[in-house]
Design an enzyme around this catalytic site. Structure first.
Site, PDB file in Angstrom:
ATOM      1  N   LEU A   1     -27.305  18.626  38.830  1.00 21.92           N
ATOM      2  CA  LEU A   1     -27.963  17.725  38.360  1.00 21.92           C
ATOM      3  C   LEU A   1     -28.498  16.434  39.181  1.00 21.92           C
ATOM      4  O   LEU A   1     -29.543  15.943  39.178  1.00 21.92           O
ATOM      5  CB  LEU A   1     -27.187  17.262  37.107  1.00 21.92           C
ATOM      6  CG  LEU A   1     -27.086  18.118  35.931  1.00 21.92           C
ATOM      7  CD1 LEU A   1     -25.955  17.493  35.219  1.00 21.92           C
ATOM      8  CD2 LEU A   1     -28.271  18.649  35.341  1.00 21.92           C
TER       9      LEU A   1
ATOM     10  N   CYS B   1     -24.890  23.711  34.749  1.00 25.01           N
ATOM     11  CA  CYS B   1     -25.007  22.715  35.476  1.00 25.01           C
ATOM     12  C   CYS B   1     -23.938  21.852  35.515  1.00 25.01           C
ATOM     13  O   CYS B   1     -23.388  21.637  34.408  1.00 25.01           O
ATOM     14  CB  CYS B   1     -26.380  21.915  34.955  1.00 25.01           C
ATOM     15  SG  CYS B   1     -27.840  22.909  34.719  1.00 25.01           S
ATOM     16  N   CYS B   2     -23.785  21.206  36.693  1.00 21.80           N
ATOM     17  CA  CYS B   2     -22.648  19.842  36.474  1.00 21.80           C
ATOM     18  C   CYS B   2     -23.497  19.004  37.589  1.00 21.80           C
ATOM     19  O   CYS B   2     -24.319  19.239  38.168  1.00 21.80           O
ATOM     20  CB  CYS B   2     -21.510  20.288  36.724  1.00 21.80           C
ATOM     21  SG  CYS B   2     -21.050  20.855  38.334  1.00 21.80           S
ATOM     22  N   TRP B   3     -22.710  17.882  37.910  1.00 22.19           N
ATOM     23  CA  TRP B   3     -23.529  16.670  38.588  1.00 22.19           C
ATOM     24  C   TRP B   3     -23.646  17.514  39.848  1.00 22.19           C
ATOM     25  O   TRP B   3     -24.879  17.019  40.539  1.00 22.19           O
ATOM     26  CB  TRP B   3     -22.418  15.506  39.035  1.00 22.19           C
ATOM     27  CG  TRP B   3     -23.066  14.426  39.660  1.00 22.19           C
ATOM     28  CD1 TRP B   3     -22.805  13.949  40.800  1.00 22.19           C
ATOM     29  CD2 TRP B   3     -24.233  13.785  39.236  1.00 22.19           C
ATOM     30  NE1 TRP B   3     -23.282  12.785  41.064  1.00 22.19           N
ATOM     31  CE2 TRP B   3     -24.194  12.740  40.161  1.00 22.19           C
ATOM     32  CE3 TRP B   3     -24.739  13.838  37.981  1.00 22.19           C
ATOM     33  CZ2 TRP B   3     -25.300  11.714  40.016  1.00 22.19           C
ATOM     34  CZ3 TRP B   3     -26.108  12.807  37.960  1.00 22.19           C
ATOM     35  CH2 TRP B   3     -26.198  11.819  38.977  1.00 22.19           C
TER      36      TRP B   3
END
Length: 151
Positions: free
Chosen positions: A108, A64-66
């Protein structure tokens, strides 16, 4: 199933992801902002979780990342990994079925709790296609030369 999870941010959806995987009976290994003292840079923690899949220490990973884009790019640089950025259940199902994806990438920013659960339901319910054309595409993908000496 052993699943490595990474996130560059300690966001509610990332914590929910870990909780949801554990509630489904999976053994979770956390990286990045989800593990105290770990390097939370998206490229570093995503690659670490993906390496677990490539090395056989994990069956699958969720990175996960932004936006999910950077996490998927970092994961896809690991040999043996097929990471797919999924924003909905249909994409997750297709990634598992047609692409034999073994790493799920999530953003995210846009993944809500209900959508996360739908994506996980579809991801774990789907299996890689045994269709001859799908298998040929995957075999071709494995043969694509991405090294510096390709020409």
């Amino acid at each position: 199933m052993r699943i490595s999870v990474s996130s560059d941010m300690d966001e509610p959806v990332a914590r929910l992801l870990v909780e949801e995987l554990r509630n489904r009976g999976h053994e979770v290994r956390a990286y990045g902002a989800l593990r105290a003292g770990d390097d939370a840079r998206w490229a570093v923690c995503s690659a670490a979780a993906a390496r677990d899949v490539g090395d056989g220490a994990a069956d699958q990973a969720v990175v996960c990342c932004w936006t999910g884009t950077g996490a998927s790019i970092a994961a896809n640089k690991v040999p043996g990994v097929r990471a797919a950025l999924c924003t909905d259940a249909g994409t997750a199902r297709g990634a598992r079925q047609w692409n034999d994806a073994n790493v799920l990438a999530l953003g995210l920013r846009l993944t809500s709790a209900p959508v996360l659960k739908e994506i996980l339901d579809a991801w774990f319910a789907a299996e890689a296609s045994q269709d001859a054309e799908d298998r040929q595409n995957l075999a071709h993908l494995d043969r694509i030369d991405t090294g510096p000496d390709r020409g």
